[in-house]
Write an enzyme that holds these catalytic residues in place. Structure first.
Site, PDB file in Angstrom:
ATOM      1  N   ASP A 199       0.833  -1.202   0.000  1.00 25.94           N
ATOM      2  CA  ASP A 199       0.000   0.000   0.000  1.00 25.94           C
ATOM      3  C   ASP A 199       0.873   1.259   0.000  1.00 25.94           C
ATOM      4  O   ASP A 199       1.854   1.348   0.741  1.00 25.94           O
ATOM      5  CB  ASP A 199      -0.879  -0.039   1.267  1.00 25.94           C
ATOM      6  CG  ASP A 199      -1.995   0.974   1.251  1.00 25.94           C
ATOM      7  OD1 ASP A 199      -2.873   0.869   0.380  1.00 25.94           O
ATOM      8  OD2 ASP A 199      -1.990   1.880   2.113  1.00 25.94           O
ATOM      9  N   GLU A 262       2.099  -0.220  -4.810  1.00 27.11           N
ATOM     10  CA  GLU A 262       1.075   0.737  -5.234  1.00 27.11           C
ATOM     11  C   GLU A 262       1.747   2.112  -5.287  1.00 27.11           C
ATOM     12  O   GLU A 262       2.195   2.627  -4.264  1.00 27.11           O
ATOM     13  CB  GLU A 262      -0.095   0.786  -4.247  1.00 27.11           C
ATOM     14  CG  GLU A 262      -1.212   1.689  -4.760  1.00 27.11           C
ATOM     15  CD  GLU A 262      -2.053   2.357  -3.678  1.00 27.11           C
ATOM     16  OE1 GLU A 262      -3.155   2.810  -4.009  1.00 27.11           O
ATOM     17  OE2 GLU A 262      -1.602   2.451  -2.524  1.00 27.11           O
ATOM     18  N   ASP A 324     -10.121   1.715  -5.485  1.00 29.46           N
ATOM     19  CA  ASP A 324     -10.076   3.158  -5.217  1.00 29.46           C
ATOM     20  C   ASP A 324     -10.601   3.991  -6.384  1.00 29.46           C
ATOM     21  O   ASP A 324     -10.635   5.220  -6.296  1.00 29.46           O
ATOM     22  CB  ASP A 324      -8.629   3.603  -4.944  1.00 29.46           C
ATOM     23  CG  ASP A 324      -8.080   3.003  -3.669  1.00 29.46           C
ATOM     24  OD1 ASP A 324      -8.869   2.809  -2.720  1.00 29.46           O
ATOM     25  OD2 ASP A 324      -6.869   2.720  -3.622  1.00 29.46           O
TER      26      ASP A 324
END
Ligand code: NOJ
Length: 535
Positions: A199, A262, A324
């Protein structure tokens, strides 16, 4: 020989919304396990599961309160082990989400850290004195709206949170934090997971002097509020390279695992995350198909630029959607959704699919009283909320779309009775059949997972390229427009080809002679092999 994460297709599962077997309206591990046959038959190679760790769920699992356990809502560690074993038994890989930038404010580390200025864990997070006027130490913003700093009244200092105030940022300059987080990776790697999606990897290290971020001259009203500044000092610092290298060293202690980052950065910075000597992330996630305008010429250019920016020996990757973002069918419209799928699965590099895109799921309107996402709650009405793309997987036309025995945590799409796995499987013309055929073709033709990429000159709404070379070459032609189009082939291609797949599923075997005709919103894959040589 390429590795599984180079050849394979990754399928993202948002666990709250995939399949609920416990009957609470929220998906769980047993639910995922019960749908592994579906995932396998779809033809993907690996599943990436968004966080399933204990969490107060302020950010739906991206606020972790224990990195080495499973949230009871999702099941038990035994359920996880069974899921992992059954995933492997099917020849699939399992990738976990690793959330190292921040913990939950309920994590024991933070509870201890905030207990006093002298706490042994004080320096595990980013604590600063107030500015002289008593306000926040600098101008850094939270991505979810407002200041990135929260005052702790008891100890009189502010802590930094790049996301919610319930997600305090860890201090990655503290070697104890680094060691503890490396041990988290080892915990799961020893259990047998095949890798991690990390993340917000580019956020981990911040400026050691905590300098103010400069204003963004390109900011427009309606942009997400934090875009008002350029995060020069709060993300993508030079020291990140060593942090990523160290994560990679842990991954390399084990055989054949993958490190995915990410990273939302422009291409020239994104590719730096492969690391010097390729000792960084194996796959810095490439979100350009999500962020770019949807037209042939622009995409042609960005694909070529990305291809040439990848360092020697680095492996590309493409992502079409995630939890997202707005769903692909909503971003480009249902007519283009298959073209998008064909693009994703025929470009050079590891593709990542988002659950439900293969059945054409679109964003679902969320009435104000059903909003769950904290981003929408903090910045209402700006279209930033992520609930619309996180709605439950539509399995059947039955009650609750076969997702749960009770009404699910987010509303279902109105059209789920026609857009669902069971209904689509019975109709060979639907998008699910298209995805299954495309994934089957990818497995059968080495040119797709492994062959070289070569752009083919095309005009207007057409985008064309070849994959592979010689007899193994495939030509992909995609029509991004609502008008029919024709690609005239030059001498470098054999005059006669054969359509291996059309997005409309009705032209397989058709021969092409010197040119390729496309209907509106159609994509085709043309094989130049002699028919008997096609497997
Ligand atoms: C990126 C995740 O994908 C998103 O869902 C989350 O809100 C933020 N990171 C914070 O962890």
């Amino acid at each position: 020989m390429s590795t599984w994460w180079e050849r394979g297709v990754i399928y993202q599962i948002y666990p709250r919304s995939f399949m609920d077997l416990s009957g609470d309206g929220i998906g769980d591990l047993k639910g995922i396990r019960s749908r592994l046959d579906y995932v396998q038959a779809l033809g993907v190679d690996a599943i990436w599961i968004s966080p399933v760790y204990p969490s107060p769920m302020a950010d739906f699992g991206y606020d972790v309160s224990d990195y080495c356990a499973i949230h009871p809502m999702f099941g038990t560690m035994a359920d996880f082990d069974v899921l992992l074993a059954e995933t492997h038994a099917r020849g699939l890989k399992l990738i976990l989400d690793f959330v190292p930038n921040h913990t939950s404010d309920q994590h024991p580390w933070f509870i201890e850290s905030r207990s006093s200025r002298d706490s042994a864990k004080r320096d595990w997070y980013l604590w600063r004195d107030p500015a002289p006027d008593g306000g926040p130490p600098n101008n850094w913003l939270s991505q979810f709206g407002g200041s990135g700093w929260e005052l702790d009244e008891k100890t009189g200092q502010y802590y930094y949170h790049a996301f919610l105030k319930q997600q305090p940022d860890l201090n990655w300059r503290n070697p104890r934090v680094v060691a503890a987080m490396h041990d988290v990776l080892r915990f799961w790697l020893r259990r047998g997971v095949d890798g991690f999606r990390v993340d917000v990897l580019w956020h981990l290290i911040k400026d050691d002097q905590f300098r103010d971020n400069p204003p963004n001259p390109g900011f427009k009203p309606g942009d997400p509020p934090h875009h008002v500044q350029i995060p020069v000092y709060s993300a993508d610092r030079p020291e990140i390279e060593d942090v990523v290298r160290a994560l990679r060293r842990v991954i390399d202690e084990f055989d054949d695992r993958v490190l995915i980052g990410e990273i939302y950065l422009p291409v020239e910075r994104l590719v730096a995350y492969y690391g010097a000597d390729l000792k960084g992330a194996h796959l810095p996630f490439n979100f350009q198909l999500i962020l770019a305008a949807w037209n042939a010429r622009g995409l042609d250019k960005l694909i070529c630029e990305y291809e040439s920016a990848i360092p020697d020996g680095g492996w590309p990757n493409w992502v079409l959607g995630n939890h997202d973002q707005k769903r692909i069918a909503t971003r480009v419209g249902p007519d283009q959704a298959r073209v998008a799928g064909m693009l994703l699965l025929t470009l050079r590099g590891t593709p990542t699919m988002y659950y439900g895109d293969e059945i054409g799921m679109h964003d679902v309107h969320i009435p104000p009283d059903r909003v769950q996402d904290p981003f929408e709650k903090n910045c209402p009405g700006m279209g930033l909320g992520r609930d619309p793309g996180r709605t439950p997987m539509q399995w059947t036309a039955g009650e609750n779309a076969g997702f749960s025995s009770v009404p699910p945590w987010l509303p279902l799409a109105d059209d789920y009775t026609t857009h669902n796995v069971a209904t689509e499987l019975e109709d060979g013309t639907r998008i699910l059949t298209f995805y299954r055929k495309l994934l089957e073709l990818r497995r059968a033709q080495a040119a797709l997972p492994e062959g070289r990429y070569k752009p083919v000159a095309a005009q207007g709404d057409l985008l064309a390229y070849t994959r592979g070379s010689g007899d193994d070459r495939l030509l992909i032609v995609l029509n991004f427009g609502a008008e029919a189009g024709r690609l005239v082939l030059t001498d470098e291609h054999p005059p006669q080809g054969r359509i291996a797949l059309s997005t409309c599923l009705d032209r397989e075997g058709e021969t092409t002679q010197g040119s390729v005709d496309l209907r509106a919103n159609e994509g085709v894959i043309v094989s130049f092999r002699r028919p008997e040589a096609v497997r």
